[in-house]
Design a protein around this motif. Sequence first.
Motif: not given
Length: 477
Positions: A102-112, A132-141
């Motif tokens: 199992l590998v854990i990581d997170d990523t950001d997705n820029p939004r307007s 800085s930027l405006w966006g959404q952040s997710l943690v994945f497994l």
Amino acid sequence: MILGKPAPFVRAFVDAVDDAIREHHPRHAMSATQRAWLAFCVTAVLVTNSICWARFERASLGTYALAALSWMFRHSKMPWDKLLVASVRGILRHHGLTSGTLVIDDTDNPRSKSAKALAHLSKLRDKASGGSLWGQSLVFLVLVTPKISIPVGFVFSQPAPELSAWYKKEKTLKKQGIPKNQRPPKPAPNPHYPTKEQLALRLLEAFKAQHPSLRVHCIMADALYGTATVVDGASAMFGGVQVLSHIRSNQNMRVGKRAQHVADYVATHPGTPQRLRIRGGQEVVATVGSARLYVCSHKTKRCIVAIKYAEEENYRSLIASDLSWRTLDIVQGHTLRWLVEVFIQDWKSSEGWSPLTKQPGEEGARHSVILSLLVDHSLFMHPDQQDQLKNNLPAYTVGSLRANVQVECLVEVIDDLVSSDNPQEKLKRFTQAVHEVFAFGRSKKHMIQRQLGRLEPTPFLKYRADEVMRNMPVLST
């Protein structure tokens, strides 16, 4: 691209997901309409590389209406919470997979910055620019198995508003030189906004409950998740399994009777050249050193591994919770963590959610990510991909498979047109549908049929202008 009907392998994938749901949760099984809608949407994401009902409607030449697609997404009683779990179960069973890492990581997705209706929006740090930027952040497994790497869980991450406000104020007060005892204290944790470390543990706990028979060899993450809470919690959750993570260079270790930074210890204890296989493939030479030392923040001993590849100037440091592993096994095992980066790159570039998704609200955000991950899962059911995996050959890339699906869908439309009983009449209806869907739009760039206004001088104002110029005071130099 043109889309006539769902791809056959996608229909087979959706049926397999429904069978897995019926096996564990019979009351949440999908209806025939829901299966047809899901199969079309998964195929449409592959064809258009977006989750956009308008694009889906255009690709199907109006066969599937925008309003109907949106209504099914919003109001149909689709078992969203069961889809991803059932899909993982079906794929693991289909390919006979019983263990993995199992590998854990997170990523950001820029939004307007004008995006207000999307859920989980926050101000994020831009690693590339330092701003800085405006966006959404997710943690994945992500589960890495001997055959495939597959996403098995995700969760949105959002900082607590009061914590963000405190950090901003704290930064300002620090610049002003105000002592710490005169600055506001850090606010208490908000249970409605869990940290990424807490979210990672929740993902692991959910995976453990959903797939109890799967054997986990190791859990890996980057330095953000290298805290004692995550390392000890994840290891205990899976019966003492090995947990590998990066460790910051300024972490304190106890060397003898004194504390020392990891970077300082590594600088005075260089490693030795070792031959390593990167993800079981390319063999490289790297300088590797290790020691079993007491990590102060973890309050226990960890295996500290320092590694430096030929093209690097500085060491990178890893920690391992299980002291019984060999150093080279830790290093070679940790190279698998890079595979989560490959998944995130594929997911952002070829699986629809990142390029164009405008589904508002909490449910819109979560359900659209699930739909996007089902696209990733469905490609394991592609016949050409299955042949590769069955014969123990390298799997095809997501981008090449998506291009293949686009061509197959177009060829299927042409074949259906040519093989019909009255091809001329069907071609006429097809051409009419193309012109209706891909209608011309009126440009606002050109001024035809608009009033430009009177763009020329007015004669009687000429004398007024001369008078103004004569009476203009002279500026002294």
